[in-house]
Design a protein around this motif. Sequence first.
Motif, PDB file in Angstrom:
ATOM      1  N   MET A 113     111.319  39.668  10.181  1.00 35.06           N
ATOM      2  CA  MET A 113     111.678  40.871   9.336  1.00 35.06           C
ATOM      3  C   MET A 113     113.233  40.859   9.284  1.00 35.06           C
ATOM      4  O   MET A 113     113.934  40.709  10.406  1.00 35.06           O
ATOM      5  CB  MET A 113     111.180  42.323   9.867  1.00 35.06           C
ATOM      6  N   LEU A 114     113.662  41.550   8.329  1.00 39.27           N
ATOM      7  CA  LEU A 114     115.149  41.516   8.394  1.00 39.27           C
ATOM      8  C   LEU A 114     115.340  43.389   8.494  1.00 39.27           C
ATOM      9  O   LEU A 114     114.653  43.998   8.056  1.00 39.27           O
ATOM     10  CB  LEU A 114     115.971  41.149   6.868  1.00 39.27           C
ATOM     11  N   VAL A 115     116.324  43.364   9.294  1.00 40.39           N
ATOM     12  CA  VAL A 115     116.431  44.888   9.792  1.00 40.39           C
ATOM     13  C   VAL A 115     118.052  45.218   9.709  1.00 40.39           C
ATOM     14  O   VAL A 115     118.725  44.474  10.039  1.00 40.39           O
ATOM     15  CB  VAL A 115     115.976  45.099  11.121  1.00 40.39           C
ATOM     16  N   GLU A 125     116.243  50.178  10.059  1.00 40.61           N
ATOM     17  CA  GLU A 125     115.317  50.240   9.047  1.00 40.61           C
ATOM     18  C   GLU A 125     115.218  48.597   8.284  1.00 40.61           C
ATOM     19  O   GLU A 125     115.937  47.817   8.056  1.00 40.61           O
ATOM     20  CB  GLU A 125     115.826  50.966   7.811  1.00 40.61           C
ATOM     21  N   ALA A 126     113.779  48.292   8.352  1.00 39.61           N
ATOM     22  CA  ALA A 126     113.301  47.001   7.792  1.00 39.61           C
ATOM     23  C   ALA A 126     113.508  47.037   6.410  1.00 39.61           C
ATOM     24  O   ALA A 126     113.439  48.074   5.556  1.00 39.61           O
ATOM     25  CB  ALA A 126     111.629  46.874   8.093  1.00 39.61           C
ATOM     26  N   THR A 127     114.274  45.617   6.257  1.00 37.27           N
ATOM     27  CA  THR A 127     114.750  45.712   4.733  1.00 37.27           C
ATOM     28  C   THR A 127     113.939  44.585   3.922  1.00 37.27           C
ATOM     29  O   THR A 127     114.073  44.446   2.594  1.00 37.27           O
ATOM     30  CB  THR A 127     116.226  45.444   4.442  1.00 37.27           C
TER      31      THR A 127
END
Length: 74
Positions: free
Chosen positions: A25-27, A14-16
Motif C-alpha cells: 500500500m502507498l500511504v 491515509e492509504a492512497t
Amino acid sequence: MIGDAILDMYAYGEATGLALEGPTMLVMEEKTEHVWGGASNVAKNLLELGAKVTFVTSLGEDSEAEYYEKHIDK
C-alpha cells in the motif's frame, strides 16, 4: 534504575493506493506519535507517581536518540 530506553514511534496516515512494483500500500503520512517504551516508560510512570528515580541507559547516535535527549526531563 538500569534499563532499555525504547522510543516507540507510531505513524498515522491515509492509504492512497497500491504500489505498481508489488502488493504494497502507498500511504500519505499525516502524523507521527512518539511514546516512551521499555524501561523508560516504567521510569516515566514512577516519576508521575512521585517516586525519585535515577534512570541509567545507553543511547545510540541517531535521530531517535536526539529526540530522547530533547524531550526527557532531566
